[in-house]
Design an enzyme around this catalytic site. Structure first.
Site, PDB file in Angstrom:
ATOM      1  N   TRP A  43       5.619   5.042   2.916  1.00 28.32           N
ATOM      2  CA  TRP A  43       4.270   4.770   2.593  1.00 28.32           C
ATOM      3  C   TRP A  43       4.176   3.694   1.414  1.00 28.32           C
ATOM      4  O   TRP A  43       5.028   3.830   0.576  1.00 28.32           O
ATOM      5  CB  TRP A  43       3.539   6.213   1.950  1.00 28.32           C
ATOM      6  CG  TRP A  43       2.549   6.164   1.121  1.00 28.32           C
ATOM      7  CD1 TRP A  43       1.983   5.674  -0.103  1.00 28.32           C
ATOM      8  CD2 TRP A  43       1.219   6.444   1.772  1.00 28.32           C
ATOM      9  NE1 TRP A  43       0.972   5.633  -0.407  1.00 28.32           N
ATOM     10  CE2 TRP A  43       0.141   6.071   0.657  1.00 28.32           C
ATOM     11  CE3 TRP A  43       0.689   6.707   3.051  1.00 28.32           C
ATOM     12  CZ2 TRP A  43      -1.313   6.253   0.655  1.00 28.32           C
ATOM     13  CZ3 TRP A  43      -0.569   6.887   3.095  1.00 28.32           C
ATOM     14  CH2 TRP A  43      -1.636   6.611   2.067  1.00 28.32           C
ATOM     15  N   ASP A  46      -1.491   0.914  -3.434  1.00 23.47           N
ATOM     16  CA  ASP A  46      -2.258  -0.172  -4.198  1.00 23.47           C
ATOM     17  C   ASP A  46      -1.278  -1.284  -4.603  1.00 23.47           C
ATOM     18  O   ASP A  46       0.019  -1.020  -5.127  1.00 23.47           O
ATOM     19  CB  ASP A  46      -2.523   0.404  -5.519  1.00 23.47           C
ATOM     20  CG  ASP A  46      -3.635   1.461  -5.570  1.00 23.47           C
ATOM     21  OD1 ASP A  46      -3.967   1.807  -4.185  1.00 23.47           O
ATOM     22  OD2 ASP A  46      -4.030   2.016  -6.366  1.00 23.47           O
ATOM     23  N   TRP A  70       1.493  10.246   0.966  1.00 22.25           N
ATOM     24  CA  TRP A  70       1.297   9.390  -0.164  1.00 22.25           C
ATOM     25  C   TRP A  70       2.039  10.582  -1.075  1.00 22.25           C
ATOM     26  O   TRP A  70       2.150  11.781  -0.910  1.00 22.25           O
ATOM     27  CB  TRP A  70      -0.133   9.799  -0.499  1.00 22.25           C
ATOM     28  CG  TRP A  70      -0.542   9.369  -1.959  1.00 22.25           C
ATOM     29  CD1 TRP A  70      -1.068   8.132  -2.545  1.00 22.25           C
ATOM     30  CD2 TRP A  70      -0.574  10.509  -2.929  1.00 22.25           C
ATOM     31  NE1 TRP A  70      -1.304   8.351  -3.812  1.00 22.25           N
ATOM     32  CE2 TRP A  70      -1.072   9.713  -4.254  1.00 22.25           C
ATOM     33  CE3 TRP A  70      -0.200  11.774  -3.052  1.00 22.25           C
ATOM     34  CZ2 TRP A  70      -1.160  10.067  -5.412  1.00 22.25           C
ATOM     35  CZ3 TRP A  70      -0.556  12.159  -4.352  1.00 22.25           C
ATOM     36  CH2 TRP A  70      -0.684  11.648  -5.400  1.00 22.25           C
TER      37      TRP A  70
END
Length: 482
Positions: A43, A46, A70
Site C-alpha cells: 500500500w 500521500d 492502509w
C-alpha cells in the site's frame, strides 16, 4: 575452459536471465501503470517530502511495508532526475517510540526543505542538510534530517517540535521559506477548537526550524495543506499566494508571513474522483521557475496486483488572469516527451457521423498521450472511446456542445468552447485517465480498470460534422524499459 567452468557459467547465465525476466514481470502486470509512479508492492498513499536537491527530485510517500492495506505508515522513498523515471530507495522514516501499532506514532504526511543556512548545525561538508517535517500520529509534529543527499535519515533529538494535543488532531506540516519576512512558515492542518467547523489551516513561524510560533488560523480546510507563491503568467508584475486543501481545491489571496487574506472563493482544481493529497516540490531552482505538483490517485482499484495505489503524473501549475478572473491551469510537465514513442498525426481533417471513418483505427495500445484541437462545426457532441474492442465497450470521453460540458467515468466539468473550438490532452495509462482541457483550465483525473484485452481507440462525432484541426497520438514507452 573445463567442463565444471562451462557448467558454472551456464548456471550463472540462467540465474541472471531468470532474475531479469522476473524483474520485468514485476513491473509489467496487467494493471501496473507504465508511466505513473507505483511502489513495487504494498500500500501507498500521500506524496510526502517533495524536495529538489543537487539535480535530484526526491519523493517520499505514505507506505505500509506490511501489506496492501492502509496502516503502519512509514515514508517510502524514490528519486528521479527527470520526473519520469523513478529509482526506489530504502524506507526513509519508520514509526517513532518503537511503535508496532497500526496508527499510533506512525510516520504520517509532511514535507521537506534544504537547510541552506545550516540552522540545525548538522552539515559536515559541502552537502547541505535535507530536513523532513512529518506528523508522528498522536505523537506530535517531528523532524528528521539527512546529511548524505537523502540516502539515510536520523530523527531530530529534540522531537517533537510541536507536541501532540488530543483536542486538535494536527497533522501534515508543510514548511516553506518566506522571503519577505525572512522566516520559515509552517502550514498545519488542525482544529482551532473543539468545534468541527474550526477545522482548517494554522500558520506558524520560526527562525531556526525548531521553535515554532502560532500566528493565525483559517477554517474550511481538511488535510495536506500547501502554500505557494505565484507570479501571474500574463501579468509578470503581479504576485498572488495560493492556499491548497487536501483535495487540491484552492484559495487565492495575499500572505504577509503571518496571515492569509483570501481574495477568492475556494475553487476546484480537479473534477475527477481520484486526485488527493496534493503537494508541490520545494527548492526548485529559480532558473527552472516551475511550480510542480503531484497527487495520490486515491481509491483506485488494482485487482490481483501486488501493489495498491498510484501517483498522478507530475504537472506544472501556472496562475493566469482570464476575462472571467484568475485561475490555476495545470498541464503535464514537459518531460513527458521523453516517453513518446510512435507518433500518429492528423491535420485539417473532418469527421462526419454515420460514416465508418475512425481516424484512430491504426492506433492500438494501453498507454497513450493524446493531444488534439477540435472545431465543433455542426457537431452535437464528440469524443473518444478508449480501451475499446469488439467485445468490450471502452471508456467514453464525451464533450456535449449544447451544455458545454466534458464528461468521463461519471465525472462532468463545465468547459466553454473558445472560438467554437475545444482542446484536449489525455494521458491514458493502464489504470488511469487524466484529461487536461483547454490548455489545462479544466482537469479530470480518474482511475479505472479496463478490460485487459481492449486496446482500440475511437474518435467519434454525433449530430453533425467535427473538424480536426490537429491531432497527435503518441504510444508511450514504459518507464521500466531500461
Amino acid at each position: 575452459m573445463n567442463f565444471l567452468s562451462t557448467a558454472l557459467l551456464a548456471i550463472l547465465l540462467t540465474i541472471s536471465t531468470s532474475a531479469k525476466n522476473n524483474e520485468k514481470n514485476i513491473y509489467d502486470e496487467i494493471y501496473r501503470p507504465q508511466f505513473h509512479f507505483t511502489p513495487e508492492k504494498n500500500w501507498h498513499n500521500d506524496p510526502n517530502g517533495l524536495v529538489f536537491y543537487d539535480n535530484e527530485y526526491h519523493m517520499f510517500y505514505q507506505y505500509n511495508p506490511n501489506g496492501n492495506e492502509w496502516g503502519y505508515m512509514h515514508w517510502g522513498h524514490t528519486i528521479s532526475t527527470d520526473l519520469v523515471h523513478w529509482q526506489h530507495f530504502p524506507i526513509a522514516l519508520y514509526p517513532d517510540e518503537e511503535s508496532t501499532d497500526k496508527e499510533k506514532c506512525t510516520a504520517f504526511s509532511g514535507s521537506a526543505i534544504v537547510d541552506e543556512q545550516n540552522l540545525l548545525n548538522k552539515q559536515t561538508n559541502d552537502t547541505k542538510t535535507l530536513v523532513a517535517f512529518y506528523t508522528s500520529q498522536h505523537c506530535g509534529q517531528r523532524m528528521a534530517y539527512s546529511t548524505d543527499k537523502g540516502r539515510t535519515w536520523k530523527k531530530y533529538e529534540g522531537n517533537p517540535i510541536i507536541p501532540f494535543d488530543e483536542k486538535d488532531d494536527a497533522r501534515d506540516p508543510k514548511v516553506i521559506w518566506h522571503e519577505e519576512s525572512e522566516k520559515w512558515i509552517m502550514v498545519l492542518y488542525r482544529k482551532q477548537n473543539e468545534e468541527e467547523n474550526s477545522k482548517g489551516v494554522s500558520f506558524y513561524t520560526s527562525n531556526n526550524l525548531i521553535d515554532w510560533k502560532w500566528e493565525s488560523h483559517i477554517a474550511g480546510f481538511y488535510e495536506c495543506p500547501d502554500l505557494v507563491k505565484f507570479t501571474v503568467t500574463n501579468r509578470p508584475d503581479e504576485v498572488k499566494w495560493v492556499l491548497f486543501d487536501g483535495d487540491g481545491s484552492y484559495l487565492m489571496g495575499s500572505f504577509d508571513g503571518k496571515t492569509f487574506a483570501p481574495e477568492s472563493a475556494k475553487l476546484k482544481s480537479d473534477w475527477g474522483k481520484n486526485y488527493y493529497a496534493t503537494q508541490t516540490w520545494s527548492n526548485i531552482p529559480q532558473s527552472d521557475g516551475r511550480v510542480i505538483q503531484i497527487a495520490w490517485m486515491r481509491d483506485g482499484k488494482f485487482p490481483d496486483m501486488p501493489f495498491n495505489g498510484q501517483m498522478s503524473f507530475p504537472c506544472e501549475l501556472r496562475l493566469t488572469k482570464f476575462d472571467s478572473g484568475y485561475k490555476l491551469i495545470r498541464k503535464p510537465v514537459s518531460e513527458i516527451e521523453l516517453l513518446h514513442d510512435k507518433q500518429y498525426t492528423w491535420e485539417n481533417k473532418n469527421v462526419i457521423p454515420g460514416i465508418n471513418d475512425n481516424k484512430l483505427k491504426k492506433v492500438s495500445g494501453d498507454c497513450l498521450h493524446i493531444i488534439g484541437e477540435f472545431d465543433l462545426k455542426t457537431a452535437d457532441n464528440f469524443g473518444f472511446m478508449l480501451r475499446h474492442s469488439n467485445k468490450a465497450t471502452g471508456t467514453e470521453i464525451l464533450y456535449n456542445v449544447k451544455r458545454g460540458t466534458l464528461s468521463v467515468l461519471g465525472c462532468t466539468v463545465p468547459l466553454p468552447a473558445v472560438n467554437n473550438k475545444i482542446k484536449l490532452e489525455i494521458l491514458l495509462d493502464r489504470s488511469s485517465i487524466e484529461i487536461f482541457a483547454n490548455d489545462g483550465q479544466a482537469v479530470i483525473s480518474n482511475c479505472f480498470t479496463p478490460d485487459e484485452k481492449a486496446t482500440d481507440a475511437v474518435l467519434f462525432t454525433n449530430g453533425g460534422e467535427l473538424g480536426v484541426d490537429k491531432l497527435d497520438v503518441y504510444k508511450m514507452k514504459s518507464i521500466y524499459e531500461d
